[in-house]
Design a protein around this motif. Structure first.
Motif, PDB file in Angstrom:
ATOM      1  N   ALA A  64      50.053  16.818  45.805  1.00  0.00           N
ATOM      2  CA  ALA A  64      50.939  16.946  44.644  1.00  0.00           C
ATOM      3  C   ALA A  64      51.709  18.263  44.657  1.00  0.00           C
ATOM      4  CB  ALA A  64      50.116  16.826  43.368  1.00  0.00           C
ATOM      5  N   THR A  78      54.150  18.984  47.778  1.00  0.00           N
ATOM      6  CA  THR A  78      55.308  18.095  47.668  1.00  0.00           C
ATOM      7  C   THR A  78      56.233  18.587  46.561  1.00  0.00           C
ATOM      8  OG1 THR A  78      53.953  16.230  48.398  1.00  0.00           O
ATOM      9  CG2 THR A  78      56.045  15.706  47.325  1.00  0.00           C
ATOM     10  N   CYS A  79      55.632  19.012  45.455  1.00  0.00           N
ATOM     11  CA  CYS A  79      56.411  19.572  44.352  1.00  0.00           C
ATOM     12  C   CYS A  79      57.220  20.785  44.809  1.00  0.00           C
ATOM     13  CB  CYS A  79      55.458  19.951  43.211  1.00  0.00           C
ATOM     14  SG  CYS A  79      56.220  20.841  41.842  1.00  0.00           S
ATOM     15  N   ARG A 111      63.127  11.458  39.117  1.00  0.00           N
ATOM     16  CA  ARG A 111      62.318  12.665  38.969  1.00  0.00           C
ATOM     17  C   ARG A 111      61.044  12.373  38.183  1.00  0.00           C
ATOM     18  NH1 ARG A 111      65.105  14.983  35.547  1.00  0.00           N
ATOM     19  NH2 ARG A 111      63.649  14.840  33.798  1.00  0.00           N
ATOM     20  N   PHE A 143      57.059  12.722  39.519  1.00  0.00           N
ATOM     21  CA  PHE A 143      56.172  13.767  39.013  1.00  0.00           C
ATOM     22  C   PHE A 143      55.024  13.221  38.172  1.00  0.00           C
ATOM     23  CE2 PHE A 143      59.708  16.434  40.333  1.00  0.00           C
ATOM     24  CZ  PHE A 143      59.019  17.460  40.960  1.00  0.00           C
ATOM     25  N   LEU A 160      52.603  12.390  40.974  1.00  0.00           N
ATOM     26  CA  LEU A 160      52.014  13.595  41.555  1.00  0.00           C
ATOM     27  C   LEU A 160      50.985  14.231  40.614  1.00  0.00           C
ATOM     28  CD1 LEU A 160      55.128  15.315  43.217  1.00  0.00           C
ATOM     29  CD2 LEU A 160      53.376  13.888  44.291  1.00  0.00           C
ATOM     30  N   THR A 161      51.228  14.175  39.315  1.00  0.00           N
ATOM     31  CA  THR A 161      50.269  14.726  38.346  1.00  0.00           C
ATOM     32  C   THR A 161      48.931  13.998  38.418  1.00  0.00           C
ATOM     33  OG1 THR A 161      52.077  15.355  36.857  1.00  0.00           O
ATOM     34  CG2 THR A 161      49.863  15.234  35.911  1.00  0.00           C
ATOM     35  N   PHE A 178      57.498  19.111  35.214  1.00  0.00           N
ATOM     36  CA  PHE A 178      58.758  18.625  35.784  1.00  0.00           C
ATOM     37  C   PHE A 178      59.163  17.247  35.237  1.00  0.00           C
ATOM     38  CE2 PHE A 178      57.781  21.855  38.900  1.00  0.00           C
ATOM     39  CZ  PHE A 178      59.029  22.330  39.265  1.00  0.00           C
ATOM     40  N   GLU A 218      61.303  20.881  44.681  1.00  0.00           N
ATOM     41  CA  GLU A 218      61.706  21.325  43.350  1.00  0.00           C
ATOM     42  C   GLU A 218      63.088  21.961  43.313  1.00  0.00           C
ATOM     43  OE1 GLU A 218      59.929  25.455  41.963  1.00  0.00           O
ATOM     44  OE2 GLU A 218      58.318  24.119  42.583  1.00  0.00           O
ATOM     45  N   ILE A 234      52.835  20.730  37.576  1.00  0.00           N
ATOM     46  CA  ILE A 234      53.511  19.549  38.119  1.00  0.00           C
ATOM     47  C   ILE A 234      54.016  18.650  36.995  1.00  0.00           C
ATOM     48  CG2 ILE A 234      53.179  17.477  39.531  1.00  0.00           C
ATOM     49  CD1 ILE A 234      50.983  19.181  41.028  1.00  0.00           C
TER      50      ILE A 234
END
Length: 453
Positions: free
Chosen positions: A24, A27-28, A169, A173, A176-177, A93, A32, A90
Motif C-alpha cells: 500500500a 505504491t502510494c 483515485r 486508495f 490500498l488502505t 488520499f 502520489e 493512505i
C-alpha cells in the motif's frame, strides 16, 4: 516447533506483514505526485515531493525517541500502532485536503521511525551470527514483493487512462488502505522466541531484551522512564562509534537512492510523452521491474550468505556497479526536465531516442542495486550491534531518512542530470566506507573467535 523454526517463522511473518503494509505505502509514494497533479481542486495545494520530504524529515528526528517507545510498549505493539498511522496516511488520499495531507505526512514520519526500529529489533532478536544474513535476505525479499503486487494493480487499474479521475483515485486508495490494515494485524502473529533455547549467549541476551521490552507495560512508571532514557542514551552513543560513522556514508547513499527509485524515477517515466499515451500506467510497470530486482537480489544474497566466504564487500560492489550502469543509461534515455514536468508531461528527449524497454531495464537495475546495499547494511548492523539492536537500527533509519528527506526536497528543483550526479558521488563514497567497516567487523569477529577458543 523447534526454537529455530519458531524464530524463522517470526521472520517470515514479519516479512509478510511489511509486504502488505508497503504494498500500500510504496505504491502510494510511487503514484502520489502523479495523482496530485491530476487532482483538480481549488481547496488543495500540495506536492507529493514536499509530503515525502516532510515524512522523511520527521522520520529522521523521530528516530531519536523511537528506541524509547519500543522499549516501553514492545516491538509488536509498536509495529501495530505505527501501521495504523500508515493506513491513515493512505486513506487521506481518498479525498485530500492540504491540511490533512501535510498533517498525515508528519504523523507517518513519526510512525515510520517507530516501525523500522521495532522491525530491526525483531530481526536481530530472531537471528544468530550464522543466519543474520539469511534472515535479512528473506525479510528484504518478502518486503519487496510489495512493489510487484501494488504496481501491477496500478497498471491494470490505470491502463489506457490519460487523465486520473477522482473515481480512479478513490478506488485505488480505498483498496490500498484495506491492504495496509491487513499487514498491521499480521504483526500479532509474531511470538516471543524461547530464551532458554537460544543458540548462543548473544542471542540469549537479545531474547531477554525482547522479553523485557514486552513486559514493561506492567513495570513501575519509574522503570519505564529509566528504560526509555537508557534507550535514547544508547542511540546517541552508538551514533558516534567508529563503526557507525564509517557506515553513515553508505546509509546516507541508501536514503538518496531510496528517494530516486521510489518517487522520482516513476514520475519521470510517467512524464515522458514519447512513451505514448499510456505513460501514466507505465509507472506501475516500472515499479514492478524495481520490485523484481529487489526480490531477486534479496532472495539471492540472503540464500548465498551461508556459503559466502568473501564477506559483504562483493555484494556491495555489485550494487555500486549495477547502480552506475543504471544511472548512465537513465542519463542517456530520460529527458532532463522529466522530474519537474507538468501533468501534460515533457516532449523533450535526452541523448538517444527514448526507449521504454531500456527505461524498464533501468528500473530493474535500480531495484537490484538497492537490494545489494540494504541487505548488507541490515546484516552488518545486526551483526555489529547485536546487543543494542533497537538503538542501532534507530540510528540507521535516522541517517537514511534525513538524507531521503533532503533528496525529496531537492527533487522539487533539480533537473535529472544533477540528481544523478549526486547519486554517483555518494554511491562511490558510501561503498568505500562500507568496505572499511566490513574489514573492521571481520577483524572483531576473528578476535571474538580467538577469545572463545
Amino acid at each position: 516447533m523447534s526454537p529455530e523454526g519458531k524464530r524463522l517463522l517470526n521472520i517470515i511473518i514479519l516479512g509478510f506483514g511489511f509486504m502488505f503494509m508497503f504494498t500500500a505505502f510504496q505504491t502510494c509514494g510511487n503514484i502520489e505526485q502523479t495523482v496530485l497533479k491530476s487532482f483538480n481542486s481549488t481547496e488543495f495545494h500540495g506536492s507529493g515531493y514536499t509530503s515525502m520530504a516532510i515524512i522523511y524529515g520527521v522520520f529522521s528526528a523521530s528516530n531519536l525517541i523511537a528506541p524509547s517507545v519500543v522499549a516501553v510498549i514492545g516491538p509488536q505493539l509498536s509495529m501495530f500502532f505505527s501501521g495504523l498511522l500508515y493506513s491513515g496516511y493512505i486513506a487521506m488520499f481518498i479525498y485530500p485536503y492540504t491540511w490533512s495531507f501535510y498533517t498525515a505526512s508528519v504523523l507517518v514520519g513519526v510512525a515510520a521511525a517507530i516501525l523500522w526500529t521495532a522491525q530491526g529489533n525483531v530481526l536481530a532478536i530472531n537471528s544468530t551470527d550464522a543466519n543474520i544474513g539469511r534472515n535479512s535476505g528473506i525479510f528484504w525479499a518478502l518486503l519487496q514483493f510489495s512493489l510487484f503486487f501494488g504496481n501491477l494493480y496500478i497498471y491494470l487499474a490505470w491502463h489506457g487512462h490519460v487523465h486520473i479521475t477522482d473515481k480512479d483515485r478513490q478506488t485505488v486508495f480505498i483498496s490500498l488502505t484495506v491492504i495496509s490494515l491487513v499487514g498491521c494485524f499480521l504483526f500479532f502473529l509474531i511470538r516471543k522466541p524461547d530464551a532458554e533455547a537460544a543458540p548462543s549467549d548473544a542471542s540469549e541476551s537479545l531474547t531477554t531484551e525482547l522479553i523485557e521490552s514486552d513486559s514493561t507495560a506492567s513495570s513501575p512508571q519509574s522503570s519505564l522512564c529509566s528504560q526509555a532514557l537508557d534507550a535514547f542514551v544508547q542511540a546517541v552513543k552508538l551514533f558516534f562509534t567508529k563503526e557507525m560513522l564509517l557506515l553513515s556514508s553508505s546509509i546516507a547513499y541508501s536514503g538518496l537512492e531510496l528517494t530516486f527509485y521510489s518517487g522520482v524515477y516513476g514520475t519521470c517515466i510517467g512524464a515522458m510523452t514519447k512513451f505514448g499515451q499510456d505513460s501514466k500506467s507505465l509507472i506501475g510497470i516500472s515499479g514492478i521491474c524495481i520490485g523484481l530486482g529487489e526480490i531477486i537480489g534479496g532472495g539471492a544474497f540472503g540464500m548465498l550468505n551461508r556459503c559466502n566466504k568473501f564477506g559483504r564487500n562483493p555484494v556491495v560492489l555489485l550494487g555500486l556497479i549495477t547502480h552506475f550502469v543504471a544511472f548512465y543509461l537513465i542519463f542517456l534515455n530520460i529527458a532532463s526536465d522529466a522530474p519537474l514536468a507538468p501533468e501534460e508531461g515533457t516532449d523533450l528527449q535526452a541523448f538517444i531516442s527514448p526507449s521504454l524497454g531500456l527505461a524498464l531495464f533501468c528500473s530493474f537495475l535500480l531495484g537490484l542495486g538497492d537490494s545489494c546495499f540494504n541487505t548488507q547494511l541490515l546484516s552488518i548492523i545486526g551483526f555489529m550491534y547485536r546487543e543494542n539492536s533497537a538503538p542501532a537500527f534507530a540510528v540507521f533509519k535516522f541517517i537514511q531518512s534525513i538524507m531521503a528527506a533532503l533528496a525529496f526536497f531537492y527533487s522539487n528543483y533539480l533537473l535529472l542530470h544533477w540528481q544523478l550526479l549526486i547519486l554517483v558521488l555518494m554511491g562511490f563514497l558510501g561503498s568505500m566506507t562500507f568496505f572499511a567497516a566490513e574489514r573492521m567487523a571481520e577483524s572483531n569477529r576473528r578476535e571474538t573467535d580467538y577469545d572463545s577458543i
